[in-house]
Design a protein around this motif. Structure first.
Motif, PDB file in Angstrom:
ATOM      1  N   UNK A  61       0.936  -1.258  -0.028  1.00 57.68           N
ATOM      2  CA  UNK A  61      -0.024   0.039  -0.118  1.00 57.68           C
ATOM      3  C   UNK A  61       1.053   1.367   0.090  1.00 57.68           C
ATOM      4  N   UNK A  62       0.345   2.396  -0.350  1.00 54.92           N
ATOM      5  CA  UNK A  62       0.969   3.668  -0.266  1.00 54.92           C
ATOM      6  C   UNK A  62       1.080   4.130   1.014  1.00 54.92           C
ATOM      7  N   UNK A  63       2.255   4.763   1.285  1.00 58.36           N
ATOM      8  CA  UNK A  63       2.516   5.281   2.492  1.00 58.36           C
ATOM      9  C   UNK A  63       3.447   6.693   2.311  1.00 58.36           C
ATOM     10  N   UNK A  64       2.645   7.848   2.628  1.00 62.91           N
ATOM     11  CA  UNK A  64       3.319   9.304   2.414  1.00 62.91           C
ATOM     12  C   UNK A  64       4.492   9.361   3.230  1.00 62.91           C
ATOM     13  N   UNK A  65       5.476  10.111   2.880  1.00 58.51           N
ATOM     14  CA  UNK A  65       6.682  10.300   3.342  1.00 58.51           C
ATOM     15  C   UNK A  65       7.142  11.976   3.281  1.00 58.51           C
ATOM     16  N   UNK A  66       7.261  12.813   4.332  1.00 60.41           N
ATOM     17  CA  UNK A  66       7.711  14.095   4.084  1.00 60.41           C
ATOM     18  C   UNK A  66       8.972  14.233   3.328  1.00 60.41           C
ATOM     19  N   UNK A  67       9.342  14.944   2.571  1.00 69.43           N
ATOM     20  CA  UNK A  67      10.881  15.181   2.097  1.00 69.43           C
ATOM     21  C   UNK A  67      11.047  16.761   1.760  1.00 69.43           C
ATOM     22  N   UNK A  68      12.352  17.137   1.582  1.00 68.72           N
ATOM     23  CA  UNK A  68      12.768  18.403   1.160  1.00 68.72           C
ATOM     24  C   UNK A  68      13.655  18.193  -0.150  1.00 68.72           C
ATOM     25  N   UNK A  69      13.388  19.069  -1.152  1.00 64.87           N
ATOM     26  CA  UNK A  69      14.111  19.004  -2.191  1.00 64.87           C
ATOM     27  C   UNK A  69      15.491  19.907  -2.160  1.00 64.87           C
ATOM     28  N   UNK A  70      16.573  18.998  -2.211  1.00 66.49           N
ATOM     29  CA  UNK A  70      17.830  19.796  -2.088  1.00 66.49           C
ATOM     30  C   UNK A  70      18.278  20.295  -3.332  1.00 66.49           C
ATOM     31  N   UNK A  71      18.212  19.682  -4.271  1.00 65.82           N
ATOM     32  CA  UNK A  71      18.705  19.920  -5.566  1.00 65.82           C
ATOM     33  C   UNK A  71      17.950  19.182  -6.822  1.00 65.82           C
ATOM     34  N   UNK A  72      18.453  19.801  -7.987  1.00 64.18           N
ATOM     35  CA  UNK A  72      17.679  19.369  -9.172  1.00 64.18           C
ATOM     36  C   UNK A  72      18.876  18.753 -10.204  1.00 64.18           C
TER      37      UNK A  72
END
Length: 413
Positions: free
Chosen positions: A368-379
Motif C-alpha cells: 500500500x501507499x505510504x506518504x513520506x515528507x521530503x525536502x528538495x535539496x537540488x535538481x
C-alpha cells in the motif's frame, strides 16, 4: 348458452385466468441472482529504490567562445607600405613575431643616423672640455706651488726691507710678483669652474641626444609591424602602396591560444558553485558541435564576470580551454555546450521528478501507499535530489495518477 354470450363473457375470463397463471409460472421459475462482493482496485505503478549517497550533478550550460586578447593594430609611424607578410590576409593565421607589414624606413633610418652623428659630436665635445678641465686643474696645482713660493719670497724680502738690507725697488718687485701670481691662481680657478659648468651642460645635451637616438631607433623599429602573439587576422585595412597616417587602423588580431568559453549561470547556480568551494580552478568540459562532428576540450574556470546582470540576476563565467591554438578549428564566436560540476550534495536520494508531490513522496509499504515528507535539496535534469524521511531500500513510487493517496493498494511492475 348462445354463441354470442360465450364470446362476450366466458372467453375474456378464460384469457384472464390463463394470463394470471402464466405470470405466476414465470415468477415461480425465474432465476435468483446473488450480488457479488465489491473488490478493492489494485493500481499498477513503477517504483525506484531509495539509495542515500553523495551526489554532484553536472550543470549543462551554453555559452560562446571569446578570445583572451583581441587587439586593434594601428600605425605608430607615418609612411607608405612597401611590404606585407605572407599570412597578412583576412583570416590568416600568424605566429608571434611574424612580419605583418613594413613601412618605408628611409626617413626614419636617416633620422636615426643624424641623431647618432649629433650624439657622437656631443660626446667628442665633452671629451675636449674634459681634457681642458683636467689640464687646468694640473696647471692650477703648479700655479699654486708658484704662488706659495712667491708669498714666501715676499715675506722674506719684507722682513729684510724692515732691516734696511734690501732696496725699496726689490721689495716692490716682490710684492708685484706675489699679486700677479695670486691673480693667475684666481683666474685659473675661475676657468676650472667654467669648464666644470660646460661639462655639466654638455652632459645634459648628450642625455637629450641619447633620448633622441632612442626615439629615432624606436620609430625605425615601428616601421616593421609584427604579430604580438599567435592568432588570426581580421579586418585587414592595409596593402602595399597605401600611405599610412599616424594611428590609422591596420588590422584586428585575435589570439588563438588563450581561447575562453563565456557562459551564464543563474544566481542560484552561482551561489551553489561558490558555496561548493573555490570557483577559480573548477574543471569544465566544453563541446563545440560543427556539423556532424563534436570537438571536445577540457577547460578551467578562471574568473567570474565583473557585474551581476540585472535582467537574470546571474553572472557570466569564463573558462580557459586547454589545447586551443592556431592548429585547431576553433574560432571566437562559436556557440558551445559547457558541462560544469555543480554543488556536492551530501547523502541525498536521486529520483524522478514525477515521484514528487509538493513536499512528499509515496513509498510502498506492505503493498500500500505510504506518504513520506521530503525536502528538495537540488535538481538535475528531470530528477530531484531529496532529503527527509526516507530509508535506504524504500520503494519510491514514480507513477502519477489523480486518485493517488495514502493506503491505496498498489502493485509494482
Amino acid at each position: 348458452m348462445s354463441k354470442n354470450r360465450f364470446f362476450k363473457f366466458v372467453l375474456p375470463v378464460l384469457i384472464l385466468v390463463v394470463a394470471i397463471g402464466f405470470a405466476q409460472y414465470l415468477t415461480a421459475t425465474k432465476p435468483v441472482i446473488s450480488p457479488e462482493p465489491i473488490k478493492e482496485k489494485i493500481w499498477t505503478v513503477a517504483a525506484s529504490k531509495a539509495v542515500h549517497k553523495d551526489y554532484a550533478p553536472d550543470l549543462k550550460l551554453f555559452g560562446q567562445l571569446v578570445a583572451g586578447r583581441d587587439s586593434d593594430l594601428r600605425a605608430l609611424v607615418v609612411g607608405p607600405v612597401i611590404r606585407t607578410g605572407e599570412n597578412f590576409v583576412e583570416g590568416g593565421i600568424v605566429k608571434a613575431g611574424e612580419l605583418l607589414l613594413a613601412i618605408d624606413p628611409f626617413d626614419y633610418q636617416a633620422t636615426l643616423d643624424e641623431r647618432r652623428a649629433q650624439l657622437s659630436e656631443a660626446r667628442a665635445r665633452r671629451e675636449e672640455i674634459s681634457a681642458r678641465h683636467r689640464s687646468e686643474i694640473e696647471a692650477l696645482k703648479q700655479d699654486q706651488k708658484q704662488l706659495d713660493l712667491t708669498i714666501k719670497d715676499y715675506e722674506r724680502i719684507k722682513e729684510l726691507q724692515k732691516k734696511g738690507t734690501v732696496s725699496n725697488k726689490r721689495f716692490d718687485d716682490s710684492r708685484i710678483a706675489e699679486s700677479r701670481q695670486t691673480q693667475l691662481v684666481s683666474t685659473r680657478k675661475n676657468t676650472i669652474l667654467a669648464l666644470a659648468a660646460q661639462l655639466d651642460q654638455q652632459s645634459a645635451a648628450i642625455k637629450r641626444l641619447e633620448v633622441g637616438v632612442r626615439r629615432a631607433r624606436r620609430d625605425l623599429t615601428r616601421t616593421r609591424l609584427t604579430s604580438p602573439f599567435n592568432g588570426f587576422v581580421l579586418q585587414k585595412n592595409a596593402e602595399i602602396g597605401k600611405r599610412l597616417s599616424l594611428n590609422d587602423p591596420i588590422a584586428r588580431l585575435v589570439e588563438a591560444e588563450n581561447m575562453q568559453a563565456r557562459f551564464h549561470v543563474s544566481s542560484g547556480q552561482y551561489g551553489r558553485l561558490v558555496a561548493g568551494g573555490d570557483l577559480k580552478g573548477r574543471k569544465a568540459t566544453v563541446v563545440w558541435r560543427a556539423g556532424d562532428r563534436d570537438f571536445t576540450y577540457q577547460a578551467t574556470v578562471e574568473r567570474a564576470g565583473a557585474s551581476i546582470q540585472a535582467a537574470s540576476g546571474g553572472v557570466d563565467l569564463y573558462a580557459r580551454l586547454k589545447g586551443a591554438g592556431v592548429d585547431q578549428p576553433l574560432r571566437p564566436g562559436a556557440f558551445v555546450e559547457v558541462t560544469l560540476q555543480d554543488f556536492n550534495y551530501k547523502q541525498v536520494v536521486r529520483v524522478s521528478e514525477t515521484a514528487l508531490h509538493m513536499d512528499k513522496v509515496y513509498v510502498v509499504q506492505k503493498g500500500r501507499l505510504e506518504a513520506r515528507n521530503v525536502r528538495v535539496a537540488g535538481r538535475t535534469g528531470n530528477d530531484v535530489l531529496l532529503q527527509g524521511a526516507l530509508k535506504d531500500g524504500d520503494l519510491i513510487v514514480t507513477t502519477r495518477f489523480a486518485e493517488m493517496g495514502p493506503g491505496m493498494k498498489i502493485e509494482v511492475h
